[in-house]
Design a protein around this motif. Structure first.
Motif, PDB file in Angstrom:
ATOM      1  N   ASN A  13      40.173  80.835  32.661  1.00  0.00           N
ATOM      2  CA  ASN A  13      41.028  79.743  32.217  1.00  0.00           C
ATOM      3  C   ASN A  13      42.461  79.882  32.718  1.00  0.00           C
ATOM      4  N   ASN A  14      43.008  78.769  33.117  1.00  0.00           N
ATOM      5  CA  ASN A  14      44.426  78.638  33.443  1.00  0.00           C
ATOM      6  C   ASN A  14      45.064  77.837  32.305  1.00  0.00           C
ATOM      7  N   PRO A  15      45.964  78.428  31.522  1.00  0.00           N
ATOM      8  CA  PRO A  15      46.854  79.544  31.860  1.00  0.00           C
ATOM      9  C   PRO A  15      46.560  80.869  31.160  1.00  0.00           C
ATOM     10  N   THR A  16      45.470  81.004  30.434  1.00  0.00           N
ATOM     11  CA  THR A  16      45.311  82.184  29.578  1.00  0.00           C
ATOM     12  C   THR A  16      44.649  83.367  30.271  1.00  0.00           C
ATOM     13  N   GLY A  17      43.870  83.108  31.328  1.00  0.00           N
ATOM     14  CA  GLY A  17      43.167  84.190  32.019  1.00  0.00           C
ATOM     15  C   GLY A  17      41.841  84.563  31.398  1.00  0.00           C
ATOM     16  N   TYR A  18      41.424  83.858  30.336  1.00  0.00           N
ATOM     17  CA  TYR A  18      40.195  84.205  29.614  1.00  0.00           C
ATOM     18  C   TYR A  18      38.951  83.777  30.394  1.00  0.00           C
ATOM     19  N   LEU A  19      37.946  84.650  30.395  1.00  0.00           N
ATOM     20  CA  LEU A  19      36.672  84.361  31.056  1.00  0.00           C
ATOM     21  C   LEU A  19      35.614  84.095  29.988  1.00  0.00           C
ATOM     22  N   ILE A  20      35.055  82.900  29.998  1.00  0.00           N
ATOM     23  CA  ILE A  20      34.015  82.539  29.034  1.00  0.00           C
ATOM     24  C   ILE A  20      32.725  83.243  29.430  1.00  0.00           C
ATOM     25  N   PRO A  21      32.083  83.964  28.507  1.00  0.00           N
ATOM     26  CA  PRO A  21      30.820  84.637  28.853  1.00  0.00           C
ATOM     27  C   PRO A  21      29.753  83.636  29.297  1.00  0.00           C
ATOM     28  N   ASP A  22      28.906  84.073  30.237  1.00  0.00           N
ATOM     29  CA  ASP A  22      27.855  83.204  30.763  1.00  0.00           C
ATOM     30  C   ASP A  22      26.957  82.659  29.669  1.00  0.00           C
ATOM     31  N   GLU A  23      26.655  83.507  28.679  1.00  0.00           N
ATOM     32  CA  GLU A  23      25.731  83.054  27.632  1.00  0.00           C
ATOM     33  C   GLU A  23      26.329  81.912  26.817  1.00  0.00           C
ATOM     34  N   GLU A  24      27.658  81.887  26.668  1.00  0.00           N
ATOM     35  CA  GLU A  24      28.288  80.790  25.941  1.00  0.00           C
ATOM     36  C   GLU A  24      28.281  79.508  26.766  1.00  0.00           C
ATOM     37  N   ILE A  25      28.498  79.646  28.066  1.00  0.00           N
ATOM     38  CA  ILE A  25      28.429  78.461  28.931  1.00  0.00           C
ATOM     39  C   ILE A  25      27.015  77.887  28.917  1.00  0.00           C
ATOM     40  N   ASN A  26      26.026  78.748  29.041  1.00  0.00           N
ATOM     41  CA  ASN A  26      24.638  78.277  29.011  1.00  0.00           C
ATOM     42  C   ASN A  26      24.312  77.602  27.680  1.00  0.00           C
ATOM     43  N   LYS A  27      24.885  78.109  26.594  1.00  0.00           N
ATOM     44  CA  LYS A  27      24.661  77.498  25.285  1.00  0.00           C
ATOM     45  C   LYS A  27      25.287  76.107  25.223  1.00  0.00           C
ATOM     46  N   ILE A  28      26.490  75.969  25.755  1.00  0.00           N
ATOM     47  CA  ILE A  28      27.146  74.657  25.792  1.00  0.00           C
ATOM     48  C   ILE A  28      26.303  73.663  26.588  1.00  0.00           C
ATOM     49  N   ILE A  29      25.776  74.113  27.725  1.00  0.00           N
ATOM     50  CA  ILE A  29      24.945  73.234  28.557  1.00  0.00           C
ATOM     51  C   ILE A  29      23.669  72.842  27.819  1.00  0.00           C
ATOM     52  N   SER A  30      23.009  73.813  27.228  1.00  0.00           N
ATOM     53  CA  SER A  30      21.689  73.560  26.634  1.00  0.00           C
ATOM     54  C   SER A  30      21.767  72.799  25.312  1.00  0.00           C
ATOM     55  N   GLU A  31      22.878  72.943  24.569  1.00  0.00           N
ATOM     56  CA  GLU A  31      22.968  72.335  23.243  1.00  0.00           C
ATOM     57  C   GLU A  31      23.749  71.027  23.221  1.00  0.00           C
ATOM     58  N   THR A  32      24.193  70.550  24.386  1.00  0.00           N
ATOM     59  CA  THR A  32      24.857  69.248  24.443  1.00  0.00           C
ATOM     60  C   THR A  32      24.142  68.377  25.471  1.00  0.00           C
ATOM     61  N   ASP A  33      24.497  67.099  25.450  1.00  0.00           N
ATOM     62  CA  ASP A  33      23.937  66.152  26.422  1.00  0.00           C
ATOM     63  C   ASP A  33      25.004  65.680  27.402  1.00  0.00           C
ATOM     64  N   SER A  34      26.106  66.441  27.484  1.00  0.00           N
ATOM     65  CA  SER A  34      27.241  66.070  28.325  1.00  0.00           C
ATOM     66  C   SER A  34      27.088  66.646  29.732  1.00  0.00           C
ATOM     67  N   ILE A  35      27.797  66.049  30.681  1.00  0.00           N
ATOM     68  CA  ILE A  35      27.981  66.680  31.987  1.00  0.00           C
ATOM     69  C   ILE A  35      29.017  67.786  31.801  1.00  0.00           C
ATOM     70  N   VAL A  36      28.667  69.007  32.195  1.00  0.00           N
ATOM     71  CA  VAL A  36      29.552  70.156  32.004  1.00  0.00           C
ATOM     72  C   VAL A  36      30.183  70.518  33.345  1.00  0.00           C
TER      73      VAL A  36
END
Length: 355
Positions: free
Chosen positions: A159-182
């Protein structure tokens, strides 16, 4: 003039850059290394310029550049679209998928262009505040996307500006549990431990750039990665000849010789660790972990003016966050060469001023 403006622009504030008069510029996350000064790359760049057909329109599909990017990324050329910087790609995504009033989820704080482009195109932005220490709140993103039937979710990772890296498992959860374009913005991914291109499906778009690690910020080269159906949709709204021919050829040559650039990654990681370690010795600073080529720092209020004056005296331009409550008393510093990094550390040291 107001009566002619789109209503969304009446109280609108665009992304602002600053005029640079300082000697050292570490406010925009630019690379300190100019590829044109590398002897090998300089030779190839000179050949490109000497043989370039300035009178001809560029390849509208950027075929050669997409081929080299596909070799670098291990994806097919048909999975890539090239744009005039990542900003153009962000705008293309919104133009392609967002109808007026559609909901767009962004975590906050994050890159301002998601909100700016959404507003210009009549999208409705919903901001999800980070948790403590600027950890992205993945569950709240999922909940808000479901509740509001969000069309798009923007994840800046790292992330800009914080430098935080979202774990892959959380990204996959966002993709699988929503109907949005990610949309996953990986502009700084080369500085992190994440190496492979993430999950590509019919609802995922990855944004990358050659402005950061590759040092081609002046040439404005962004690119998107997605499955062919998504790339085809984006190409419906992409202007012809959007990426100039000289940019395409110089970037293609650089990618063919990318080992000259990729070898710099260890330098950035080493300097980042060193600077974080040194700055954490100063108890009036909160120094956040980073997976990028920059570091976010929160300064105790009573020390802020002194430190900013130190930067001014040392002719260093840093990113200062004003009128942003979520980033109160924060600055962002880009990693530079070792000498400049040392000067930055000294500038952050209260009571010490170095010429």
């Amino acid at each position: 003039m107001e009566k002619y403006l789109k209503k969304c622009l009446l109280d609108f504030s665009n992304y602002k850059t600053v005029d640079t008069k300082e000697k050292y510029r570490i406010n925009a996350n630019e690379s300190p290394f100019n590829p044109g000064e590398n002897p090998i790359l300089k030779k190839y760049f000179k050949e490109v310029i000497e043989n370039f057909n300035f009178n001809l329109y560029p390849d509208s599909s950027a075929k050669s550049l997409r081929t080299e990017l596909s070799n670098y990324l291990s994806v097919g050329p048909e999975d890539i679209i090239c744009t005039n910087g990542a900003d153009e790609l962000i705008n293309l995504i919104i133009l392609t998928f967002v109808e007026p009033g559609d909901k767009i989820i962004v975590h906050s704080p994050s890159f301002e262009m998601y909100e700016i482009s959404s507003t210009i195109n009549y999208g409705e932005v919903i901001k999800i505040p980070d948790l403590k220490n600027y950890i992205v709140d993945s569950q709240s993103i999922i909940d808000a996307a479901k509740k509001n039937k969000a069309k798009l979710i923007f994840l800046c990772n790292p992330n800009n500006p914080t430098g935080y890296l979202i774990p892959d498992e959380e990204i996959n959860k966002i993709i699988s549990e929503t109907d949005s374009i990610v949309v996953i913005d990986e502009a700084y991914v080369e500085f992190s431990e994440k190496e492979e291109v993430g999950l590509l499906n019919d609802r995922t778009i990855i944004i990358r750039t050659l402005s950061k690690l590759f040092g081609l910020a002046a040439l404005r080269i962004g690119y998107g990665i997605g499955n062919p159906e998504i790339i085809s949709a984006l190409n419906k709204v992409k202007p012809p000849y959007n990426l100039n021919g000289l940019t395409q050829e110089l970037a293609t040559v650089l990618l063919r010789n990318r080992e000259n650039i990729l070898s710099q990654i260890d330098f950035f990681k080493t300097e980042r660790s060193r600077m974080i370690s040194e700055l954490r010795k100063l108890d009036y600073l909160t120094v956040y972990d980073s997976n990028t080529n920059f570091i976010l720092i929160k300064i105790k209020d009573e020390y802020k003016s002194i430190i900013l004056e130190n930067f001014k005296k040392n002719s260093i331009l840093v990113k200062v966050y004003e009128n942003k409550p979520e980033l109160e008393n924060c600055i962002r510093i880009s990693l530079s060469d070792k000498n400049i990094n040392d000067l930055v550390i000294k500038s952050l040291s209260i009571g010490e001023y170095y010429e």
